[in-house]
Design a protein around this motif. Sequence first.
Motif, PDB file in Angstrom:
ATOM      1  N   GLN B 246      13.535  79.572   8.984  1.00 15.63           N
ATOM      2  CA  GLN B 246      13.348  78.416   8.116  1.00 15.63           C
ATOM      3  C   GLN B 246      14.391  78.400   7.023  1.00 15.63           C
ATOM      4  OE1 GLN B 246       9.197  78.969   7.048  1.00 15.63           O
ATOM      5  NE2 GLN B 246       9.863  79.414   4.959  1.00 15.63           N
ATOM      6  N   VAL B 247      14.760  77.190   6.627  1.00 17.77           N
ATOM      7  CA  VAL B 247      15.839  76.982   5.663  1.00 17.77           C
ATOM      8  C   VAL B 247      15.380  75.982   4.620  1.00 17.77           C
ATOM      9  CG1 VAL B 247      18.160  75.997   5.377  1.00 17.77           C
ATOM     10  CG2 VAL B 247      17.685  77.559   7.286  1.00 17.77           C
ATOM     11  N   ARG B 248      15.658  76.285   3.354  1.00 19.95           N
ATOM     12  CA  ARG B 248      15.400  75.330   2.280  1.00 19.95           C
ATOM     13  C   ARG B 248      16.663  74.491   2.084  1.00 19.95           C
ATOM     14  NH1 ARG B 248      11.727  75.627  -1.829  1.00 19.95           N
ATOM     15  NH2 ARG B 248      10.471  76.224  -0.058  1.00 19.95           N
ATOM     16  N   LEU B 249      16.488  73.183   2.237  1.00 15.84           N
ATOM     17  CA  LEU B 249      17.610  72.258   2.150  1.00 15.84           C
ATOM     18  C   LEU B 249      17.589  71.578   0.790  1.00 15.84           C
ATOM     19  CD1 LEU B 249      19.872  70.873   3.863  1.00 15.84           C
ATOM     20  CD2 LEU B 249      18.119  69.271   4.654  1.00 15.84           C
ATOM     21  N   VAL B 250      18.640  71.777  -0.006  1.00 17.14           N
ATOM     22  CA  VAL B 250      18.773  71.096  -1.288  1.00 17.14           C
ATOM     23  C   VAL B 250      19.733  69.938  -1.074  1.00 17.14           C
ATOM     24  CG1 VAL B 250      19.430  71.287  -3.712  1.00 17.14           C
ATOM     25  CG2 VAL B 250      18.416  73.257  -2.528  1.00 17.14           C
ATOM     26  N   ALA B 251      19.186  68.731  -0.934  1.00 19.91           N
ATOM     27  CA  ALA B 251      20.019  67.593  -0.541  1.00 19.91           C
ATOM     28  C   ALA B 251      19.330  66.288  -0.873  1.00 19.91           C
ATOM     29  CB  ALA B 251      20.296  67.645   0.963  1.00 19.91           C
ATOM     30  N   ASP B 252      20.142  65.231  -0.878  1.00 23.81           N
ATOM     31  CA  ASP B 252      19.627  63.883  -1.053  1.00 23.81           C
ATOM     32  C   ASP B 252      20.075  63.055   0.146  1.00 23.81           C
ATOM     33  OD1 ASP B 252      18.746  64.575  -3.750  1.00 23.81           O
ATOM     34  OD2 ASP B 252      20.877  64.521  -4.264  1.00 23.81           O
ATOM     35  N   ALA B 253      19.482  61.867   0.301  1.00 24.70           N
ATOM     36  CA  ALA B 253      19.960  60.963   1.344  1.00 24.70           C
ATOM     37  C   ALA B 253      21.416  60.620   1.027  1.00 24.70           C
ATOM     38  CB  ALA B 253      19.110  59.694   1.351  1.00 24.70           C
ATOM     39  N   PRO B 254      22.292  60.461   2.004  1.00 27.31           N
ATOM     40  CA  PRO B 254      22.021  60.434   3.447  1.00 27.31           C
ATOM     41  C   PRO B 254      22.242  61.777   4.140  1.00 27.31           C
ATOM     42  CG  PRO B 254      24.247  59.666   3.048  1.00 27.31           C
ATOM     43  CD  PRO B 254      23.692  60.090   1.711  1.00 27.31           C
ATOM     44  N   LEU B 255      22.299  62.880   3.381  1.00 21.88           N
ATOM     45  CA  LEU B 255      22.608  64.160   4.022  1.00 21.88           C
ATOM     46  C   LEU B 255      21.372  64.891   4.547  1.00 21.88           C
ATOM     47  CD1 LEU B 255      25.471  65.535   1.729  1.00 21.88           C
ATOM     48  CD2 LEU B 255      25.638  64.584   4.026  1.00 21.88           C
ATOM     49  N   ILE B 256      20.191  64.496   4.092  1.00 19.69           N
ATOM     50  CA  ILE B 256      18.994  65.229   4.512  1.00 19.69           C
ATOM     51  C   ILE B 256      18.814  65.177   6.028  1.00 19.69           C
ATOM     52  CG2 ILE B 256      16.481  65.361   4.349  1.00 19.69           C
ATOM     53  CD1 ILE B 256      16.766  64.114   1.515  1.00 19.69           C
ATOM     54  N   GLU B 257      18.842  63.965   6.575  1.00 16.65           N
ATOM     55  CA  GLU B 257      18.495  63.818   7.991  1.00 16.65           C
ATOM     56  C   GLU B 257      19.475  64.512   8.938  1.00 16.65           C
ATOM     57  OE1 GLU B 257      15.681  63.300   9.380  1.00 16.65           O
ATOM     58  OE2 GLU B 257      14.975  63.134   7.326  1.00 16.65           O
ATOM     59  N   PRO B 258      20.805  64.351   8.740  1.00 15.47           N
ATOM     60  CA  PRO B 258      21.709  65.072   9.654  1.00 15.47           C
ATOM     61  C   PRO B 258      21.520  66.588   9.602  1.00 15.47           C
ATOM     62  CG  PRO B 258      22.949  63.659   8.122  1.00 15.47           C
ATOM     63  CD  PRO B 258      21.511  63.404   7.879  1.00 15.47           C
ATOM     64  N   TYR B 259      21.313  67.137   8.413  1.00 18.01           N
ATOM     65  CA  TYR B 259      21.132  68.588   8.321  1.00 18.01           C
ATOM     66  C   TYR B 259      19.784  69.016   8.899  1.00 18.01           C
ATOM     67  CZ  TYR B 259      25.523  69.783   6.170  1.00 18.01           C
ATOM     68  OH  TYR B 259      26.857  70.000   5.979  1.00 18.01           O
ATOM     69  N   ARG B 260      18.753  68.193   8.669  1.00 19.22           N
ATOM     70  CA  ARG B 260      17.461  68.516   9.263  1.00 19.22           C
ATOM     71  C   ARG B 260      17.596  68.554  10.793  1.00 19.22           C
ATOM     72  NH1 ARG B 260      12.294  68.017   7.571  1.00 19.22           N
ATOM     73  NH2 ARG B 260      12.866  66.792   5.739  1.00 19.22           N
ATOM     74  N   GLN B 261      18.271  67.539  11.317  1.00 17.10           N
ATOM     75  CA  GLN B 261      18.430  67.470  12.774  1.00 17.10           C
ATOM     76  C   GLN B 261      19.219  68.674  13.304  1.00 17.10           C
ATOM     77  OE1 GLN B 261      19.635  63.493  13.908  1.00 17.10           O
ATOM     78  NE2 GLN B 261      20.103  64.105  16.023  1.00 17.10           N
ATOM     79  N   ALA B 262      20.302  69.024  12.605  1.00 17.55           N
ATOM     80  CA  ALA B 262      21.128  70.152  13.062  1.00 17.55           C
ATOM     81  C   ALA B 262      20.369  71.472  12.956  1.00 17.55           C
ATOM     82  CB  ALA B 262      22.418  70.211  12.241  1.00 17.55           C
ATOM     83  N   LEU B 263      19.596  71.638  11.904  1.00 15.45           N
ATOM     84  CA  LEU B 263      18.846  72.882  11.726  1.00 15.45           C
ATOM     85  C   LEU B 263      17.720  72.986  12.743  1.00 15.45           C
ATOM     86  CD1 LEU B 263      18.948  72.931   7.854  1.00 15.45           C
ATOM     87  CD2 LEU B 263      19.566  74.891   9.302  1.00 15.45           C
ATOM     88  N   GLU B 264      17.018  71.880  12.964  1.00 16.84           N
ATOM     89  CA  GLU B 264      15.943  71.906  13.956  1.00 16.84           C
ATOM     90  C   GLU B 264      16.510  72.143  15.355  1.00 16.84           C
ATOM     91  OE1 GLU B 264      12.685  69.268  11.423  1.00 16.84           O
ATOM     92  OE2 GLU B 264      13.685  68.351  13.140  1.00 16.84           O
ATOM     93  N   HIS B 265      17.688  71.597  15.610  1.00 20.15           N
ATOM     94  CA  HIS B 265      18.377  71.829  16.890  1.00 20.15           C
ATOM     95  C   HIS B 265      18.605  73.323  17.124  1.00 20.15           C
ATOM     96  CE1 HIS B 265      21.077  70.684  20.195  1.00 20.15           C
ATOM     97  NE2 HIS B 265      21.984  71.516  19.728  1.00 20.15           N
ATOM     98  N   ARG B 266      18.793  74.078  16.041  1.00 25.46           N
ATOM     99  CA  ARG B 266      18.985  75.531  16.152  1.00 25.46           C
ATOM    100  C   ARG B 266      17.672  76.284  15.972  1.00 25.46           C
ATOM    101  NH1 ARG B 266      23.905  77.285  18.020  1.00 25.46           N
ATOM    102  NH2 ARG B 266      23.167  79.277  17.276  1.00 25.46           N
ATOM    103  N   GLY B 267      16.556  75.573  15.982  1.00 23.92           N
ATOM    104  CA  GLY B 267      15.262  76.235  15.932  1.00 23.92           C
ATOM    105  C   GLY B 267      14.777  76.621  14.548  1.00 23.92           C
ATOM    106  N   CYS B 268      15.338  76.005  13.509  1.00 28.93           N
ATOM    107  CA  CYS B 268      14.906  76.315  12.140  1.00 28.93           C
ATOM    108  C   CYS B 268      13.970  75.234  11.609  1.00 28.93           C
ATOM    109  CB  CYS B 268      16.108  76.387  11.202  1.00 28.93           C
ATOM    110  SG  CYS B 268      17.054  77.895  11.406  1.00 28.93           S
TER     111      CYS B 268
END
Lengths: 288, 288
Positions: B246-268
Amino acid sequence: MTADLIAVDWGTSRFRAYLLGGDKMLAQVATDDGVAGLEAADFAAVLARHCGVWRTAAPRIPVLMAGMIGSRNGWREVPYVTAPCNAASIAAGIATIAEGVRIVPGVIQRGVNGAVDVMRGEETLALGAGVGDGVVCMPGTHAKWVAMRDGAIQGFATFVTGELYGLVRSHAFVARLAEDDEDPRGFATGLAAAEAPSGLLHGLFGMRARVLGGTLSGRAARPYLSGLLVGAEVRAALELHPGTTQVRLVADAPLIEPYRQALEHRGCAVSSVSTEATLIAGLRRLTT
Amino acid sequence: MTADLIAVDWGTSRFRAYLLGGDKMLAQVATDDGVAGLEAADFAAVLARHCGVWRTAAPRIPVLMAGMIGSRNGWREVPYVTAPCNAASIAAGIATIAEGVRIVPGVIQRGVNGAVDVMRGEETLALGAGVGDGVVCMPGTHAKWVAMRDGAIQGFATFVTGELYGLVRSHAFVARLAEDDEDPRGFATGLAAAEAPSGLLHGLFGMRARVLGGTLSGRAARPYLSGLLVGAEVRAALELHPGTTQVRLVADAPLIEPYRQALEHRGCAVSSVSTEATLIAGLRRLTT
């Protein structure tokens, strides 16, 4: 020796033509008339301007051209031949675009999940590199690595090393740090940094951070960038060909030495041939 | 509630200030007065212009600033604190530059063979992210990944993802291919391409080759670029922290969704917090 072929290497930024007779080069011309600077109507005139005298002296001599001249923005778009392919299948794709004037097709490779790679010009270099089974490396703006088997093109991969070097060097965070009077020792530092598991995006910032932290001089910054990018390319390319212990390098100065250094750093023996001799050998293979 | 702190996030391109009273935000201001556009003599005037009314109303209120304001090109260069470091050691490095006005130091990390990494501003975000033990990801021009242990900064790495996206998008081979009215499905294609062993230099050319080969539309080209770069960053960053789930993401739109997608793609698993709330929490940790 009677002239029997006009071999042309017509790329994005350069036009090079060679008047050949058997094993001899009888004359040559090289200019900046690359495809990028020309319109559709210009190509015939450029060829006439540079090779017209040769063709007048030997009216039936064939002209065979390789490179971006066969692309969408060239004289005529010549359909790609699909890899794997050999000299015969590439020769079968040669297009005649005017009397006695022909263009070698590029090669396209289709992989899984929509992956695609393309080349125009390097297929001819690969055929001329004298490698039956092994790996051919062609550095440049878009560096190509070709796997040869039984003298045929088995597969290939492109790396945007030269283009990215130019982009990063000229812009943004690197441009502000780098100093002239370059210190070439930065290259080995960059090569070593390319081995880190943290990858290229981290290594690029490392250049800036090392200068700020005092472990890299501004004069070593651009050589570090070069070492980092060439190292990343060589590392990734060799991932595609595990167990490779020697590589044929098709290159001219100043690219020979950095690639030799990067390849030897990864434990590969390097044999180097010039692009000119390799192009001519490749076009000869396509005309017999 | 009485105002008790003016918290300032003063970066390269933006100035943001918050008037705080306990848990409440009483007022805020955000402008384009980033460090990059200012001269040494400007900083005091800019602070006075945006926060002077607050300071007049509460003359003894402290001002605590984080970010590039403490860099060589900022108000005053504040020496880096060396990682690993915790809130107490960072607080000990805070510099007072005018009466009641203080700047949080950046953090430097020194590794093997001259490797260096640096951050200014993200150390405060890392402290404010509410992670005791784990990984904090802060996307941006120079994305930072910070490993936390017992609430302290154990180590970190920077990736030039945002900067490279801007460079490649605006120049050369991509600019010529990409079309507006973007097709966001290209992002997932780029993410998948980032998994290839052939690496980023090959993946960047793949964007061009896929468009030429008809497997990627021009409209999907920029989203592919984004997916490829974010995917390469996430993959490399997780190489540095094997076993992360699991990863804590410190971000605002529009960067939240791409990073969420990339992290979930790697199983985080991803939990996301805003930069504003995180900055304020970090500065609060440094003032207690």
